[in-house]
Design an enzyme around this catalytic site. Structure first.
Site, PDB file in Angstrom:
ATOM      1  N   GLY A   1      36.816  35.133  41.387  1.00  0.00           N
ATOM      2  CA  GLY A   1      37.435  36.436  41.522  1.00  0.00           C
ATOM      3  C   GLY A   1      37.482  36.867  42.966  1.00  0.00           C
ATOM      4  N   TYR A  22      49.643  31.921  36.708  1.00  0.00           N
ATOM      5  CA  TYR A  22      48.641  32.987  36.719  1.00  0.00           C
ATOM      6  C   TYR A  22      49.301  34.339  36.960  1.00  0.00           C
ATOM      7  CZ  TYR A  22      43.976  34.763  37.070  1.00  0.00           C
ATOM      8  OH  TYR A  22      42.820  35.431  36.814  1.00  0.00           O
ATOM      9  N   SER A  23      49.038  35.298  36.106  1.00  0.00           N
ATOM     10  CA  SER A  23      49.591  36.641  36.275  1.00  0.00           C
ATOM     11  C   SER A  23      48.619  37.673  35.754  1.00  0.00           C
ATOM     12  CB  SER A  23      50.923  36.784  35.532  1.00  0.00           C
ATOM     13  OG  SER A  23      51.360  38.127  35.575  1.00  0.00           O
ATOM     14  N   ASN A  24      48.259  38.621  36.606  1.00  0.00           N
ATOM     15  CA  ASN A  24      47.349  39.682  36.200  1.00  0.00           C
ATOM     16  C   ASN A  24      47.970  40.627  35.180  1.00  0.00           C
ATOM     17  OD1 ASN A  24      44.931  39.260  38.019  1.00  0.00           O
ATOM     18  ND2 ASN A  24      46.602  39.209  39.483  1.00  0.00           N
ATOM     19  N   SER A  80      38.389  38.809  39.322  1.00  0.00           N
ATOM     20  CA  SER A  80      38.977  38.197  38.134  1.00  0.00           C
ATOM     21  C   SER A  80      38.010  37.463  37.232  1.00  0.00           C
ATOM     22  CB  SER A  80      40.117  37.273  38.546  1.00  0.00           C
ATOM     23  OG  SER A  80      41.211  38.056  38.941  1.00  0.00           O
TER      24      SER A  80
END
Length: 407
Positions: free
Chosen positions: A349, A190-192, A94
């Site tokens: 990440g 938090y969201s991808n 990330s």
């Protein structure tokens, strides 16, 4: 993926800002150590991290004065796969978000996008309630979208058992088939999927791929020869091998569907470095090395990549924890936190086999990178011994970057 550091995650988490702020604060740093003492301490802590169960460790620390310190340690059983070096490529997980956010802000500076653009403008009909979700909300995780990495459809790709071409559009579609978590702009989570949407917007707005955008706008101009957006499992240079426990040695806390990674078995582990990271997409598919990422961080924070107005927008943060309004914050693809050693900016990440952290100071004159070549222990909080050793090493690296080593 981890609750101790950020990754392409599927569960609630502590970010690197929270983890480092806490661990550095508990360490009570002192200022009266020499550079030599600091380097020896870093090497000792890296050895202790390997002894605690890390297959390998790479760290690079530049305090802005003199030559950067590079630390490399690896478990003996990994050497038949690869002799680890400080210049090896590894998966950035990330940390990708910082580079993708930079691309967006470059286009904002050029007048091709605005942060107030609704996602509906660029992806009509692709995101429910897309007229209410702006690009800024996607970048700072206030869009309210469900995280696609929590969907069962991703599990075979995460463990390397399925190879399919995950595009930004496909990843976005997986995320938005779930109900949103909250109304746009009302909370932080938090969201991808936010970055899957951003990836699709970038490709729509420019007519080119994310891989080409990274190459042409960042990697080539900065001379980052080991930095690229991965579209398959191929590596371009010597790389650090990443490992996870094999099924027989996987801790019981890990769900059954994440217990059987594809890859070569070795010493109770699986070498996962040949697995395709494409499921990370714009949220986590970057490959780089410590030297390249330091150059990127310096260029970004010093204003070489973005005009002052866009850099200020990137640094406009929201609290990660609403109960701590003055605590660690998240901006546009970047995190920040104050520690006794100094205030850092950066990201972390995690993707199977690779747990990474990259930090810098506000001006980009100081940089630090850390790789630990295994990740699921952090994702599922299964190894307190390894967690303690990792935090001790990260604390020392943070303070060394600011010229304030732990003693």
């Amino acid at each position: 993926m981890s609750r101790t550091f950020f990754v392409v995650r599927r569960r609630p988490h502590r970010t690197v800002a929270l983890a480092l702020a806490a661990s550095v604060a508990m360490a009570s740093p002192a200022v009266a150590s020499t550079t030599g003492d600091n380097t020896e301490q870093l090497r000792r802590l890296a050895r202790e991290l390997v002894a605690a169960g890390a297959p390998g460790v790479i760290a690079r620390i530049d305090d802005g004065h003199g030559h950067p310190v590079e630390i490399v340690e690896q478990a003996p059983w990994t050497r038949q796969d690869h002799l680890l070096t400080a210049t090896d490529e590894y998966r950035m997980g990330s940390n990708t978000k910082t580079m993708v956010a930079t691309l967006v802000l470059q286009l904002v500076a050029e007048g091709k996008l605005t942060l107030s653009d609704p996602v509906e403008k660029w992806l009509p009909g692709k995101v429910p309630n897309g007229k209410a979700i702006t690009l800024r909300m996607l970048l700072n995780h206030t869009g309210g979208l469900f995280d696609y990495t929590e969907d069962p459809a991703l599990r075979p790709s995460i463990v390397g058992r399925e190879r399919q071409r995950w595009t930004s559009a496909k990843l976005l579609a997986v995320g938005v088939k779930h109900d949103p978590l909250f109304a746009p702009g009302t909370k932080w989570s938090y969201s991808n999927t936010n970055y899957a949407a951003i990836g699709a917007v970038l490709e729509r707005a420019t007519g080119t791929s994310l891989a080409n955008l990274v190459r042409d706008r960042i990697a080539r101009p900065l001379g980052l020869n080991h930095t690229y957006y991965a579209t398959d499992s191929t590596w371009r240079g010597p790389y650090a091998h990443g490992y996870e426990r094999d099924a027989a040695h996987m801790p019981p806390e890990v769900p059954v569907w994440f217990r059987n990674f594809a890859g070569t078995r070795r010493h109770g582990h699986v070498d996962v470095s040949g697995n395709d990271p494409g499921w990370g997409g714009a949220a986590g598919a970057m490959v780089s090395n410590a030297q390249d990422w330091a150059r990127f961080s310096t260029a970004l924070m010093s204003g070489k990549l973005l005009p002052a107005a866009q850099l200020a927008q990137m640094r406009a943060t929201l609290p990660i924890d609403a109960r701590q309004p003055d605590g660690p914050g998240y901006g546009l693809g970047i995190q920040t936190a104050a520690t006794p050693c100094g205030t850092f900016w950066g990201h972390d990440g995690g993707i199977p086999g690779y747990l990474t952290t990259n930090i810098t100071d506000r001006a980009g004159g100081r940089t630090a990178s850390v790789l630990v070549s295994t990740e699921f222990w952090a994702e599922f909080e299964t190894d307190p011994k390894l967690a303690k050793a990792t935090q001790a090493f990260q604390s020392a690296v943070t303070c060394a970057m600011f010229g304030k080593p732990l003693v």
